[in-house]
Design a protein around this motif. Structure first.
Motif, short mmCIF file in Angstrom:
data_model
loop_
_atom_site.label_atom_id
_atom_site.label_comp_id
_atom_site.label_asym_id
_atom_site.label_seq_id
_atom_site.Cartn_x
_atom_site.Cartn_y
_atom_site.Cartn_z
N HIS A 184 39.55 17.22 -56.84
CA HIS A 184 38.37 18.31 -57.23
C HIS A 184 37.39 17.74 -57.06
CE1 HIS A 184 41.48 20.55 -59.14
NE2 HIS A 184 42.15 19.60 -59.46
N LEU A 185 36.15 18.28 -56.14
CA LEU A 185 34.88 17.70 -56.67
C LEU A 185 34.74 17.75 -57.75
CD1 LEU A 185 31.93 17.62 -54.40
CD2 LEU A 185 31.77 19.91 -54.79
N ASP A 186 33.92 16.37 -57.66
CA ASP A 186 33.27 16.18 -58.94
C ASP A 186 31.89 16.27 -59.35
OD1 ASP A 186 35.76 15.36 -60.50
OD2 ASP A 186 35.28 13.36 -59.34
N LYS A 187 30.59 15.97 -57.86
CA LYS A 187 29.98 15.72 -58.09
C LYS A 187 30.00 15.61 -56.46
CE LYS A 187 28.90 10.67 -59.29
NZ LYS A 187 28.38 10.65 -60.24
N ILE A 188 28.49 16.06 -56.37
CA ILE A 188 27.18 15.79 -54.66
C ILE A 188 26.33 14.81 -54.69
CG2 ILE A 188 26.56 16.65 -52.42
CD1 ILE A 188 28.44 19.40 -53.35
N VAL A 189 26.21 13.90 -54.21
CA VAL A 189 25.19 13.06 -54.82
C VAL A 189 23.91 13.19 -53.39
CG1 VAL A 189 23.84 11.22 -54.83
CG2 VAL A 189 26.34 11.62 -56.17
N PRO A 190 22.71 13.75 -53.46
CA PRO A 190 21.94 13.82 -52.10
C PRO A 190 21.60 12.62 -51.72
CG PRO A 190 21.19 15.42 -54.64
CD PRO A 190 22.21 14.39 -55.23
N ASP A 191 21.30 12.39 -50.58
CA ASP A 191 20.88 11.17 -49.84
C ASP A 191 21.16 10.13 -50.22
OD1 ASP A 191 19.59 13.07 -48.06
OD2 ASP A 191 17.85 13.73 -49.65
N ASN A 192 22.60 10.55 -50.78
CA ASN A 192 23.31 9.07 -51.11
C ASN A 192 23.73 7.58 -49.89
OD1 ASN A 192 24.29 7.87 -53.28
ND2 ASN A 192 26.41 7.72 -52.55
N THR A 193 24.00 8.00 -48.98
CA THR A 193 24.11 7.06 -48.01
C THR A 193 23.68 7.37 -46.80
OG1 THR A 193 26.56 7.07 -48.57
CG2 THR A 193 25.98 6.15 -46.59
N GLN A 194 23.15 6.82 -45.72
CA GLN A 194 23.11 6.38 -44.47
C GLN A 194 23.53 6.24 -43.47
OE1 GLN A 194 19.36 3.56 -43.72
NE2 GLN A 194 18.85 4.06 -41.28
N ILE A 195 23.82 7.53 -42.47
CA ILE A 195 25.12 7.35 -41.48
C ILE A 195 23.66 7.77 -39.85
CG2 ILE A 195 26.94 8.76 -39.79
CD1 ILE A 195 27.85 9.41 -43.08
N ASN A 196 23.90 7.03 -39.17
CA ASN A 196 23.17 6.54 -37.91
C ASN A 196 21.98 6.88 -37.90
OD1 ASN A 196 25.49 5.87 -36.58
ND2 ASN A 196 26.44 8.19 -36.39
N GLY A 197 21.49 6.63 -39.44
CA GLY A 197 19.94 6.26 -39.42
C GLY A 197 19.26 7.99 -40.08
N LYS A 198 20.26 8.85 -40.42
CA LYS A 198 20.16 9.94 -41.50
C LYS A 198 20.35 9.98 -43.07
CE LYS A 198 21.62 14.65 -40.98
NZ LYS A 198 22.82 15.31 -40.79
N MET A 199 19.92 10.16 -44.04
CA MET A 199 20.46 10.06 -45.16
C MET A 199 21.51 10.99 -45.13
SD MET A 199 19.79 7.67 -46.49
CE MET A 199 20.06 7.96 -47.96
N VAL A 200 23.22 11.64 -45.71
CA VAL A 200 23.77 12.22 -46.52
C VAL A 200 23.75 12.34 -47.36
CG1 VAL A 200 24.07 12.22 -44.07
CG2 VAL A 200 25.16 11.00 -45.49
N SER A 201 24.24 13.75 -47.50
CA SER A 201 24.60 13.72 -48.91
C SER A 201 25.68 13.51 -49.34
CB SER A 201 24.79 15.51 -49.48
OG SER A 201 22.98 15.46 -49.39
N ASP A 202 26.31 12.51 -50.44
CA ASP A 202 28.09 12.38 -50.62
C ASP A 202 28.20 13.65 -51.30
OD1 ASP A 202 28.64 10.77 -48.59
OD2 ASP A 202 27.64 8.85 -50.16
N CYS A 203 30.18 13.71 -51.26
CA CYS A 203 30.96 14.52 -52.23
C CYS A 203 32.40 13.60 -53.14
CB CYS A 203 31.64 15.42 -51.66
SG CYS A 203 30.28 17.06 -50.56
N PHE A 204 31.70 13.72 -54.17
CA PHE A 204 32.78 13.01 -54.52
C PHE A 204 33.82 13.64 -55.24
CE2 PHE A 204 29.43 10.60 -54.33
CZ PHE A 204 29.19 9.37 -54.78
N TYR A 205 34.90 13.29 -54.33
CA TYR A 205 36.10 13.94 -56.04
C TYR A 205 37.10 13.67 -56.01
CZ TYR A 205 35.39 17.69 -51.62
OH TYR A 205 34.98 18.68 -51.59
N SER A 206 38.09 13.84 -56.82
CA SER A 206 38.62 12.57 -57.63
C SER A 206 40.45 14.03 -57.74
CB SER A 206 38.25 12.42 -58.81
OG SER A 206 38.21 13.31 -60.23
N LEU A 207 41.13 12.78 -58.76
CA LEU A 207 43.15 13.61 -58.73
C LEU A 207 43.71 13.17 -60.22
CD1 LEU A 207 45.10 15.62 -58.53
CD2 LEU A 207 45.86 13.97 -56.83
N GLU A 208 43.22 13.55 -61.00
CA GLU A 208 44.18 12.52 -62.42
C GLU A 208 45.48 12.97 -62.08
OE1 GLU A 208 42.43 10.60 -64.68
OE2 GLU A 208 40.50 10.91 -63.87
#
Length: 174
Positions: A149-173
């Protein structure tokens, strides 16, 4: 832990010395790495590979990696890994990469389910997490099909190849 994990279509084998060329080709491939990070240089790939060959336990800080293989052909389709992220509430992060020729066949979803079942039974993990870039729609679908399940989206969280990207954090209990 060294025994293969099986389904009808897939066999997951623990990373071994014979897998070096596959690992080198994956982590140096710009297309396979475009949603993960910059392609790695051989020295960095070798260092990570050697860490992942070491014995693994819940206290390990390195990834436990399996090669995803088609059961029928024995061909390598990619890799899947877990890493302990919380020892108190046994939590493992899952990561996976599929080779281009094996995408779209449901292999990643199937491999995630196999690893979750195995890691729950073998190690007692209670929670599984995964992170992917927001723009990587295929990985997001795979994680959701695997029951995460998608828990949250963190904007501009990681830099990949010189570009900031938003990350999706998923989990399963479990």
């Amino acid at each position: 832990m060294n025994s293969p994990i099986h389904s009808t279509r897939l066999t997951l084998t623990k990373l071994a010395l014979d897998d070096w060329e596959l690992i080198r080709s994956i982590y140096s491939d710009p297309e396979l790495m475009k949603h993960i990070g910059a392609p790695m240089q051989e020295e960095e790939i070798r260092t990570n590979f050697e860490k992942e060959l070491a014995p693994w336990s819940l206290a390990s800080t390195h990834w436990l990696t399996w090669i995803i293989r088609e059961t029928a052909s024995g061909n390598a389709a990619g890799l899947i890994s877990i890493c302990t992220r919380n020892r108190e509430k046994l939590t493992a992060e899952i990561g996976f990469i599929l080779l281009e020729a094996y995408k779209g066949k449901g292999y990643a979803t199937e491999a995630i389910k196999l690893v979750i079942d195995f890691a729950t039974e073998a190690f007692g993990f209670e929670t599984f997490t995964a992170i992917c870039s927001e723009e990587h729609a295929a990985s997001r679908r795979v994680l959701e099909k695997a029951g995460m399940h998608l828990d949250k989206i963190v904007p501009d969280n990681t830099q990949i190849n010189g570009k900031m990207v938003s990350d999706c954090f998923y989990s399963l209990e479990r």
